[in-house]
Design a protein around this motif. Structure first.
Motif, short mmCIF file in Angstrom:
data_model
loop_
_atom_site.label_atom_id
_atom_site.label_comp_id
_atom_site.label_asym_id
_atom_site.label_seq_id
_atom_site.Cartn_x
_atom_site.Cartn_y
_atom_site.Cartn_z
N ASN A 2 47.18 56.23 46.48
CA ASN A 2 45.74 55.93 47.14
C ASN A 2 45.66 55.83 48.51
O ASN A 2 46.68 55.51 49.47
N THR A 3 44.66 56.42 49.20
CA THR A 3 44.44 56.36 50.70
C THR A 3 44.18 54.91 51.23
O THR A 3 44.04 54.21 50.40
N GLU A 4 44.29 54.75 52.58
CA GLU A 4 44.28 53.58 53.26
C GLU A 4 42.88 52.84 52.97
O GLU A 4 42.66 51.81 52.38
N ALA A 5 41.82 53.98 52.87
CA ALA A 5 40.48 53.45 52.65
C ALA A 5 40.47 52.80 51.21
O ALA A 5 39.62 51.92 51.08
N GLU A 6 40.95 53.47 50.37
CA GLU A 6 40.89 53.22 48.84
C GLU A 6 41.48 51.91 48.70
O GLU A 6 41.09 50.97 47.79
N LEU A 7 42.55 51.76 49.22
CA LEU A 7 43.46 50.41 49.27
C LEU A 7 42.60 49.12 49.93
O LEU A 7 42.54 48.20 49.34
N ILE A 8 42.20 49.52 51.00
CA ILE A 8 41.09 48.45 51.68
C ILE A 8 40.03 48.12 51.01
O ILE A 8 39.77 46.95 50.63
N ASN A 9 39.36 49.08 50.22
CA ASN A 9 38.29 48.82 49.39
C ASN A 9 38.53 48.19 48.11
O ASN A 9 38.06 47.15 47.93
N SER A 10 39.57 48.47 47.68
CA SER A 10 40.18 47.73 46.38
C SER A 10 40.46 45.82 46.90
O SER A 10 40.25 45.16 46.11
N LEU A 11 41.14 46.02 48.07
CA LEU A 11 41.30 44.50 48.60
C LEU A 11 39.95 43.83 48.76
O LEU A 11 39.80 42.69 48.35
N ILE A 53 49.91 42.40 45.48
CA ILE A 53 50.92 41.93 46.41
C ILE A 53 52.16 42.96 46.55
O ILE A 53 52.41 43.00 47.74
N LYS A 54 52.58 43.56 45.50
CA LYS A 54 53.81 44.30 45.84
C LYS A 54 53.42 45.80 46.49
O LYS A 54 54.34 46.31 47.27
N ASN A 55 52.17 46.43 46.28
CA ASN A 55 51.76 47.68 46.82
C ASN A 55 50.80 47.58 47.62
O ASN A 55 50.65 47.73 48.69
N ASP A 56 49.34 47.24 46.98
CA ASP A 56 48.15 47.48 47.83
C ASP A 56 48.17 46.48 49.24
O ASP A 56 47.87 47.28 50.18
N PHE A 57 48.67 45.48 49.19
CA PHE A 57 48.58 44.77 50.42
C PHE A 57 49.43 45.22 51.71
O PHE A 57 49.21 45.45 52.63
N ILE A 58 50.79 45.55 51.12
CA ILE A 58 51.61 46.33 52.30
C ILE A 58 51.10 47.69 52.63
O ILE A 58 51.25 47.65 53.61
N ASN A 59 50.84 48.33 51.60
CA ASN A 59 50.28 49.86 51.99
C ASN A 59 49.28 49.77 52.97
O ASN A 59 48.90 50.47 53.87
#
Length: 168
Positions: A2-11, A53-59
């Motif tokens: 996932n791109t950073e934008a997708e990760l932040i959107n998910s969060l 916690i394991k992936n999205d947040f750290i990335n």
């Protein structure tokens, strides 16, 4: 990946969700001296919460070298996978926080909404007291122990609304 934008959107989507509908979540704080903000993130399943916690947040939040990211993610994944459900809550939080301290984050809570309502964990009791201080009138005559007590069924809808909106 996932791109950073997708990760932040998910969060962003996980913030502000109703914990009665998305019953597994965590509260994480930014441990920077300047900001010290925090928020709840809620998910449908415990597995989704752990994955975040394991992936999205750290990335999404870690801007260090990719080797550092991989090491932190591996250590967090190992701690979560080795934990025993509903037994090692505080021990797991403490272990995760030792790893997260290096990237200036701190988990205050991780579990189900029911855990937040009933846990004897000091932070959960403090949070319930904050809720009651904000939502009840005339709390001067109510003991701290009573303010920190478990959330009753009749209070859960209001408490869920408070949790959904809670953001520092």
């Amino acid at each position: 990946m996932n791109t950073e934008a997708e990760l932040i959107n998910s969060l962003d989507e996980a913030q502000g969700k109703n914990p009665l509908e998305f019953p597994f979540g965590f509260y994480i704080e930014d441990d920077h001296q300047q900001s010290a903000g925090g928020s709840f993130f809620w998910y449908k399943t415990e597995k989704e919460m752990q994955q975040a916690i394991k992936n999205d947040f750290i990335n999404a939040l870690f801007d260090g070298a990719s080797d550092d990211i991989a090491a932190v993610k591996t250590e967090i994944a190992s701690l979560i996978e080795q934990s025993t459900p509903n037994v090692e809550g505080d021990d797991l939080l403490n272990s995760l926080n030792l790893v997260l301290r290096e990237i200036e984050l701190r988990l205050q809570f991780m579990g189900s909404f029911d855990d937040l309502c009933k846990s004897k964990n000091e932070w959960a009791k403090y949070f319930r007291e904050s809720y009651r201080e904000e939502c009840l009138d005339d709390i001067e005559d109510i003991s701290s122990k009573k303010l920190q007590s478990s959330i009753k069924k009749a209070e859960q809808d209001d408490f869920a609304d408070f949790v959904s909106d809670y953001l520092i």
